[in-house]
Design a protein around this motif. Structure first.
Motif, short mmCIF file in Angstrom:
data_model
loop_
_atom_site.label_atom_id
_atom_site.label_comp_id
_atom_site.label_asym_id
_atom_site.label_seq_id
_atom_site.Cartn_x
_atom_site.Cartn_y
_atom_site.Cartn_z
N TRP A 1 -9.35 4.41 3.26
CA TRP A 1 -8.20 4.58 3.91
C TRP A 1 -7.62 3.52 4.86
N GLY A 2 -8.52 2.67 5.29
CA GLY A 2 -7.71 1.34 5.87
C GLY A 2 -6.96 0.84 4.99
N LEU A 3 -7.37 0.52 3.74
CA LEU A 3 -6.23 -0.27 2.84
C LEU A 3 -5.01 0.57 2.65
N VAL A 4 -5.09 1.89 2.51
CA VAL A 4 -3.78 2.72 2.20
C VAL A 4 -3.06 2.72 3.45
N SER A 5 -3.66 2.64 4.64
CA SER A 5 -2.80 2.86 5.82
C SER A 5 -2.05 1.38 6.12
N ALA A 6 -2.86 0.25 5.78
CA ALA A 6 -2.08 -0.78 5.70
C ALA A 6 -0.95 -1.13 4.83
N ALA A 7 -1.24 -0.62 3.89
CA ALA A 7 -0.13 -0.76 2.61
C ALA A 7 1.25 0.12 3.08
N THR A 8 0.89 1.02 4.03
CA THR A 8 2.19 1.87 4.25
C THR A 8 3.17 1.19 4.92
N ALA A 9 2.71 -0.11 5.29
CA ALA A 9 3.53 -0.97 5.97
C ALA A 9 4.95 -1.48 4.97
N PHE A 10 4.74 -1.55 3.73
CA PHE A 10 5.58 -2.01 3.07
C PHE A 10 6.36 -0.83 1.99
N VAL A 11 6.32 0.34 2.47
CA VAL A 11 7.43 1.31 1.97
C VAL A 11 8.73 1.00 2.24
N ARG A 12 9.37 1.36 1.26
CA ARG A 12 10.90 1.26 1.30
C ARG A 12 11.75 2.35 1.18
N THR A 13 11.28 3.48 0.33
CA THR A 13 12.09 4.49 -0.11
C THR A 13 11.24 5.85 0.32
N PRO A 14 11.97 6.96 0.45
CA PRO A 14 11.15 8.28 0.79
C PRO A 14 10.19 8.40 -0.27
N THR A 15 10.33 8.16 -1.60
CA THR A 15 9.15 8.46 -2.41
C THR A 15 7.83 7.67 -2.27
N GLU A 16 8.23 6.31 -1.81
CA GLU A 16 7.17 5.60 -1.30
C GLU A 16 6.38 6.10 -0.22
N LEU A 17 7.19 6.50 0.76
CA LEU A 17 6.62 7.05 1.91
C LEU A 17 5.58 8.25 1.48
N TYR A 18 6.34 9.17 0.71
CA TYR A 18 5.53 10.50 0.35
C TYR A 18 4.11 10.09 -0.41
N VAL A 19 4.32 8.98 -1.20
CA VAL A 19 3.19 8.79 -2.08
C VAL A 19 2.11 7.80 -1.14
N ALA A 20 2.42 7.16 -0.30
CA ALA A 20 1.53 6.34 0.72
C ALA A 20 1.03 7.70 1.59
N ARG A 21 1.52 8.58 2.11
CA ARG A 21 0.96 9.57 3.20
C ARG A 21 0.12 10.50 2.25
N PHE A 22 0.36 10.77 0.96
CA PHE A 22 -0.43 11.60 0.36
C PHE A 22 -1.76 10.91 -0.01
N PHE A 23 -1.73 9.72 -0.38
CA PHE A 23 -2.87 9.16 -0.77
C PHE A 23 -3.66 8.73 0.58
N LEU A 24 -3.32 8.58 1.64
CA LEU A 24 -3.89 8.29 3.00
C LEU A 24 -4.79 9.60 3.22
#
Length: 446
Positions: A106-129
Motif C-alpha cells: 500500500w505504501g508504494l501504491v499510495s506514492a504512485a498516485t502522485a503520477f496519475v493524469r487521467t480519470p482512468t489512472e485515478l480509478y486504477v490507483a485507488r482500486f489497487f490501494l
C-alpha cells in the motif's frame, strides 16, 4: 489459534495478583500497541489524504466532483474483493508476514498516485490501494484477540483506533502544510508531494513489522514463562465463557448476526468516509480558503473524535455494556450530519457540527468493534470479522460516489450528507434490535 499448556499452573494462576497480571499486560501493551498505532496512523493518512489532494488536483487535472467521488470510492471495491481472502491468508501465514505484505504494497501504491493524469489512472490507483490495504484492519482486530481477553480488549481497540483521530489531528495540518510549502518541489505540485511524503512511510513500517511482530504470546522471548502462563490462562477463561459450538465457515456465511453487524458497520463506515473525504471541502466552502487554515480547522473534529473514543470506550468497559454506547453515539453523529445545512456559510457552526459528529462516530466505532469477536466462534472468527468489514467497506464505494454525483448535479454537498446521516441513525436502531444483549454478555468475566 494459539495455545500454551496451562494445566500444571492452573491453581497458581487462579491466585495470580492483580499487580502481577497488570505487569504482564503492560509489557504486551508497550511492545505492540505503539507500533500498531503508528501503522494505523499511516493507514488513515494514505486512505484519506485524497480529501486534501482534491483541493488542488481537481483543478490541475480538470476532474469534476463526480470523477473525484467515484475514484475515491473505488478504493473500497478493491478493499471488499480482497478483504476476506487476506484475512484467511493471515491465519495461514501469520500476522507478521501479512502486515509486512500489506504495508509495503500500500505504501508504494499510495506514492504512485502522485503520477496519475487521467480519470482512468485515478480509478486504477485507488482500486489497487484498496487491494493493498485489504485485511489490515480486521487482521489487527483478530490479532488483538491473541493477546488480550475481552475485559481488556475494549481499551486496546480504543488505543489502536485512536490513531484515526490522531491522524486527523496532526495529519490534516500536515497535509495543508505540505501542499502549501512544498508545492513546486522538484517540479511537483503540492498534491503530488503529499502522496509521496505520506505514502512511503507505510513501506518502511512494513519492513519493521517483519522484525517486530510475533504471532502469539507463546512465541516471544520478551515475556517470562510466568507471564505467558497468565495470558494463556486469561485467554482460556475468555474462550470458555463463549458457547462451545463448532461452526463451519458455511455457518458463518449463513449467520444473520454477521449481516446485521455488517449493515451496522456499513452505516458507521459511510459516515466515517464522508467526514474524511468531504470535511476539507465543507470547511473550505464555508469560508476557509487557505490550505493551511483548512488543515488546522479539519483537525478540530478529529480532536473531538479522540475524546469521544477515550471516554466512550472507558465507560463501555467500566459498565460492561456495548450496544447502547455504540448506538447512542452513532445516532448523535447522524443527527449532526443531517444538520449540516444549517451551518452553511459559517465556519464555526460547520466545524462544531463535524466535531460532535466525529466524537460520536469514532466512539461508536471503537465500541462496536468489540462486539463481533465476542459472539463469533473462535474457529470462524477471522472469516466473520473480515466479512463484516467487507460488508461495511461496500458503503465506502457508494457513499462518496453518491455524494459526489449529487454535488455535481445540485451544487450542494448537504443533500448527500444528510442522507448519510439518516442512514447512520437507522444503523443505530438496527444494532439495538438485531444484536441482543445476551449474545455478547457472556464474554465479560466478572
Amino acid at each position: 489459534m494459539h495455545s500454551i499448556s496451562i494445566d500444571s499452573t492452573e491453581s497458581s494462576l487462579l491466585d495470580c495478583s492483580g499487580e502481577e497480571r497488570d505487569a504482564a499486560y503492560r509489557k504486551v501493551v508497550w511492545r505492540l500497541m505503539p507500533f500498531l498505532f503508528a501503522c494505523y496512523f499511516v493507514n488513515y493518512l494514505d486512505r484519506a489524504n485524497i480529501g486534501f489532494a482534491k483541493l488542488q488536483f481537481t483543478a490541475d487535472l480538470h476532474f469534476g466532483d463526480a470523477v473525484y467521488g467515484f475514484g475515491a470510492g473505488l478504493f473500497f471495491v478493491g478493499y471488499v474483493i480482497f478483504e476476506v481472502p487476506s484475512n484467511l491468508l493471515l491465519q495461514r501465514i501469520g500476522t507478521r508476514a501479512t502486515i509486512t505484505r500489506i504495508m509495503i504494497f500500500w505504501g508504494l501504491v499510495s506514492a504512485a498516485t502522485a503520477f496519475v493524469r487521467t480519470p482512468t489512472e485515478l480509478y486504477v490507483a485507488r482500486f489497487f490501494l484498496g487491494v493493498a490495504e485489504a485485511g489490515f484492519f480486521p487482521g489487527v482486530v483478530l490479532y488483538l484477540t491473541y493477546w488480550f481477553p475481552s475485559k481488556r480488549r475494549g481499551r486496546m481497540t480504543s488505543v489502536f483506533m485512536s490513531a484515526l483521530a490522531v491522524a486527523g489531528i496532526f495529519g490534516s495540518p500536515l497535509s495543508g502544510l505540505v501542499m502549501t510549502q512544498l508545492h513546486g518541489l522538484r517540479g511537483l505540485a503540492g498534491w503530488q508531494v503529499l502522496f509521496i511524503v505520506e505514502g512511503l512511510p507505510a513501506a518502511v513500517l512494513g519492513v519493521i513489522a517483519w522484525f517486530l511482530l510475533e504471532d502469539g504470546p507463546e512465541r516471544v522471548s520478551w515475556l517470562t514463562p510466568r507471564q505467558k502462563e497468565i495470558i494463556a490462562r486469561d485467554l482460556a477463561v475468555d474462550r470458555s465463557m463463549r458457547p462451545s459450538v463448532r461452526e463451519s465457515y458455511l455457518h458463518t456465511l449463513l449467520d444473520i448476526r454477521v449481516y446485521v453487524a455488517g449493515f451496522v458497520s456499513a452505516t458507521m463506515f459511510s459516515a466515517s468516509v464522508s467526514i474524511a473525504l468531504w470535511a476539507p471541502t465543507l470547511i473550505r466552502e464555508a469560508g476557509a480558503r487557505d490550505f493551511q487554515a483548512v488543515g488546522l480547522l479539519t483537525a478540530i473534529p478529529y480532536l473531538a473524535a479522540a475524546m469521544g473514543m477515550y471516554f466512550l470506550s472507558r465507560s463501555s468497559d467500566l459498565l460492561l455494556e456495548r450496544r447502547w454506547h455504540a448506538a447512542a453515539a452513532a445516532a448523535a453523529c447522524g443527527v449532526c450530519l443531517a444538520a449540516l445545512p444549517f451551518g452553511g456559510g459559517s465556519v464555526l457552526i460547520t466545524v462544531a457540527l463535524l466535531s460532535v459528529a466525529a466524537a460520536g462516530l469514532y466512539g461508536a466505532i471503537v465500541v462496536f468493534w468489540t462486539i463481533p469477536p465476542a459472539y463469533l466462534p473462535e474457529a470462524t472468527r477471522a472469516c466473520g470479522i473480515a466479512l463484516i468489514s467487507s460488508l461495511a467497506a461496500i458503503s465506502g464505494f457508494f457513499s462518496p460516489a453518491m455524494v459526489g454525483a449529487l454535488k455535481a448535479a445540485s451544487g450542494s454537498l448537504y443533500i448527500g450528507l444528510a442522507g448519510v446521516g439518516a442512514v447512520t441513525i437507522l444503523g443505530a436502531l438496527v444494532l439495538l434490535i438485531g444484536i441482543p444483549a445476551d449474545s455478547i454478555r457472556p464474554t465479560f468475566p466478572r
